[in-house]
Design a protein around this motif. Structure first.
Motif, PDB file in Angstrom:
ATOM      1  N   SER A 186       0.830  -1.190   0.000  1.00  0.00           N
ATOM      2  CA  SER A 186       0.000   0.000   0.000  1.00  0.00           C
ATOM      3  C   SER A 186       0.873   1.251   0.000  1.00  0.00           C
ATOM      4  CB  SER A 186      -0.915   0.017   1.221  1.00  0.00           C
ATOM      5  OG  SER A 186      -0.149   0.226   2.372  1.00  0.00           O
ATOM      6  N   ASP A 187       0.323   2.315  -0.503  1.00  0.00           N
ATOM      7  CA  ASP A 187       1.039   3.585  -0.540  1.00  0.00           C
ATOM      8  C   ASP A 187       0.768   4.430   0.698  1.00  0.00           C
ATOM      9  OD1 ASP A 187       2.124   2.984  -2.974  1.00  0.00           O
ATOM     10  OD2 ASP A 187       0.564   3.982  -4.117  1.00  0.00           O
ATOM     11  N   SER A 188       0.084   3.881   1.678  1.00  0.00           N
ATOM     12  CA  SER A 188      -0.307   4.671   2.843  1.00  0.00           C
ATOM     13  C   SER A 188       0.891   5.096   3.693  1.00  0.00           C
ATOM     14  CB  SER A 188      -1.287   3.881   3.701  1.00  0.00           C
ATOM     15  OG  SER A 188      -0.662   2.725   4.207  1.00  0.00           O
TER      16      SER A 188
END
Length: 110
Positions: free
Chosen positions: A63-65
């Motif tokens: 994820s890019d979180s």
């Protein structure tokens, strides 16, 4: 009176840890049965499961979180450092940036 106490107590929710323990024990039983049938088949099955697990983990997208947000465009003030930047230079490594501050000009917190 015992019925009232039982009725007043909230029912316990099943624990996720208990479910994981049950799965681990069942997996161990299955592996033991496969090794009992044939040691060769057990070894091949463990290699196959390990390979499939590694392949699945490698194909999973991250994820890019947790990625760092990009710096604000057009701004020369970097809040983490508290000073104005004279020039920005790309470093030798990929994604490496070197900041050269304006000497003697400390930005006051306003």
């Amino acid at each position: 009176m015992a019925r009232k106490k039982k009725a007043e107590e909230e029912p316990e929710e099943p624990s996720g840890t208990a479910g994981a323990c049950v799965l681990v024990v069942l997996s161990g039983v299955v592996v033991a049965v496969v090794f009992r049938v044939s040691v060769t088949v057990g070894i091949l099955a463990l290699w196959l499961l390990g390979t499939l697990s590694l392949w699945r983990a490698a194909r999973r997208r991250m994820s890019d979180s947790s990625a760092t947000p990009p710096p604000p465009s057009g701004s020369t003030l970097y809040a983490a450092h508290g000073y104005e930047v004279e020039r920005v230079q790309e470093g030798p490594g990929e994604g490496m940036t070197i900041l050269y501050p304006v000497r003697g000009e400390e930005v006051s917190e306003a």
